[in-house]
Design an enzyme around this catalytic site. Sequence first.
Site, PDB file in Angstrom:
ATOM      1  N   THR A 299      34.747  47.540  35.273  1.00 53.68           N
ATOM      2  CA  THR A 299      34.423  46.304  34.582  1.00 53.68           C
ATOM      3  C   THR A 299      33.112  45.836  35.187  1.00 53.68           C
ATOM      4  OG1 THR A 299      36.767  45.774  34.866  1.00 53.68           O
ATOM      5  CG2 THR A 299      35.395  44.058  33.918  1.00 53.68           C
TER       6      THR A 299
ATOM      7  N   GLY B 282      42.788  44.729  27.733  1.00 57.72           N
ATOM      8  CA  GLY B 282      43.056  44.258  29.090  1.00 57.72           C
ATOM      9  C   GLY B 282      42.703  42.792  29.252  1.00 57.72           C
TER      10      GLY B 282
ATOM     11  N   GLY C 204      44.424  45.242  34.432  1.00 55.06           N
ATOM     12  CA  GLY C 204      44.364  44.171  33.441  1.00 55.06           C
ATOM     13  C   GLY C 204      45.697  43.531  33.114  1.00 55.06           C
TER      14      GLY C 204
END
Lengths: 308, 308
Positions: B176, B206, B230
């Site tokens: 991410t 997520g 997530g």
Amino acid sequence: MNIPSIAVHGGSGTITSSIEDPKNKKNYLDALQEALEAGFSLLKNDGTALESVMKSVTILEDCELFNAGKGSVFTSKGDHEMDAAVMDGKNLNAGAVAGIKGIKNPVLFAEDIMKNTPFVFLAGNEAMEYARRQEYEILPDSYFFTQLRYDQWTSLRDSGEVKLDHSSDNELKFGTVGAVAVDSEGNLAAATSTGGMTNKAWGRVGDSPLIGAGTYANNKTCAISCTGHGELFIRGVVAYDVSCRMEYGGMSLEQATNEAIFTRLKNLGGQGGLIAVDAQGNISLPFNTEGMYRGMKNNRQTLTKIMH
Amino acid sequence: MNIPSIAVHGGSGTITSSIEDPKNKKNYLDALQEALEAGFSLLKNDGTALESVMKSVTILEDCELFNAGKGSVFTSKGDHEMDAAVMDGKNLNAGAVAGIKGIKNPVLFAEDIMKNTPFVFLAGNEAMEYARRQEYEILPDSYFFTQLRYDQWTSLRDSGEVKLDHSSDNELKFGTVGAVAVDSEGNLAAATSTGGMTNKAWGRVGDSPLIGAGTYANNKTCAISCTGHGELFIRGVVAYDVSCRMEYGGMSLEQATNEAIFTRLKNLGGQGGLIAVDAQGNISLPFNTEGMYRGMKNNRQTLTKIMH
């Protein structure tokens, strides 16, 4: 302590015209009553809060009066996209789905995701691959056809505009169904289901399937299902806001829900309401719209109501 | 007061192998530094927190080292689905998108939704209709091809299983990127972007694009961008949990973020981390994984780091 206890809702908004006809009004109240009784009956017979909210919400999904399941509104393409979520307050397990088509009970799909996958949230057309893998029956559009929703849609569609805002003031604005419950063991659960906005486009997702926004449950605090202008409930993270006001701010359920709806949501310019229950069986049903289809039941009291 | 101030991240997890090669490690740190400097430069020149996080996140999206934008992992179908969100702490405006394809900078798409539609969240294939309407350039899959991600995907795909869990322990688990900032006026903003899970299927979403779960900003409290498993961040509503611990529980940013990551997330069995800034310019970068690609910068200090 006043457990077990259950509450249900069938949406909030401007609803005068829907219930001008006494027979129409009775139909709505009867449907809420049926969902309440079925959920409460499970609670009285050692059913869990989770089983209870699933039962109540599937009944509301199967009733064409509400904007969820069978009664879902039409999208801009003339079909139906549905969202749902469920959360188990005992272990904070959750399942949610957005933008699915042809599924009779989206809330059962959400529960399936919770129980049978490592995921919480599946969205869009790709989520339908999971439905096919699990051999869900994919219903034709005709199952979801209701004259009322069709007329609402065509009047918006034929206005020639891409309608981004909510539909006219003469109908329920925020169609959603939901249930919250606490069982005899003190376990909480919440579930929400919706057909979204009439004439909606672009895969818009509201608060209903978002854990913490439209749906939340935690045995330490409360179970919440929201109905209203989804975007404002998302920005306010309204369902979890209630829980945090209780957990970190020491508020009662009533104080926390009133603050969330009458202060926080109002300050954001948002309209809607929520149903809430805590581990002691207290229930709160605040809304800042003209009305909210709602009901609650425990050992002492049964209530179904639409306007203030 | 230590404003303006900015922090960025590029994912958390087990990352030993990625940085065994000193040159590789330097590439990661340089990329984080570039994102930090660009965002901070805006803040020093009267840019807003929102402009700053958008700049930093687009730089990280354009860098193939991170799982977002160009460096996005492969789905089970061999293409790339991306999620992103942005929130402006000044007015609690937010925009988010999930499951989009072929868009160079998903975070700009999220900002577009926030600024130019009445919606907060668009998801799935239908969201691409908005992209076409806005005349976004739809890039071919080749733009998102990187040998590393391709090899990761084929090794999972060729295992013959439908992999539901995260990818092997030899690589970054939770890819991410994100940024949080406070500007000279005390306004906060947060943005997050991700390519999701390698070999993912079924439209799994997520926490990254979910307001309150992976992304949150509020001038009264903090701006947060999360990276981790997530599903657990969704169930913990982690980003808004930090904000509520500050607003309702009176905690400092450091206390609130440590509680969220080292107590709440850990009790749920979740792994990951977050970056956080408050209105005074305090920064906190907690994680419970082996490492987290991260950096922070204000007038006194510049730091980029990977391991503990």
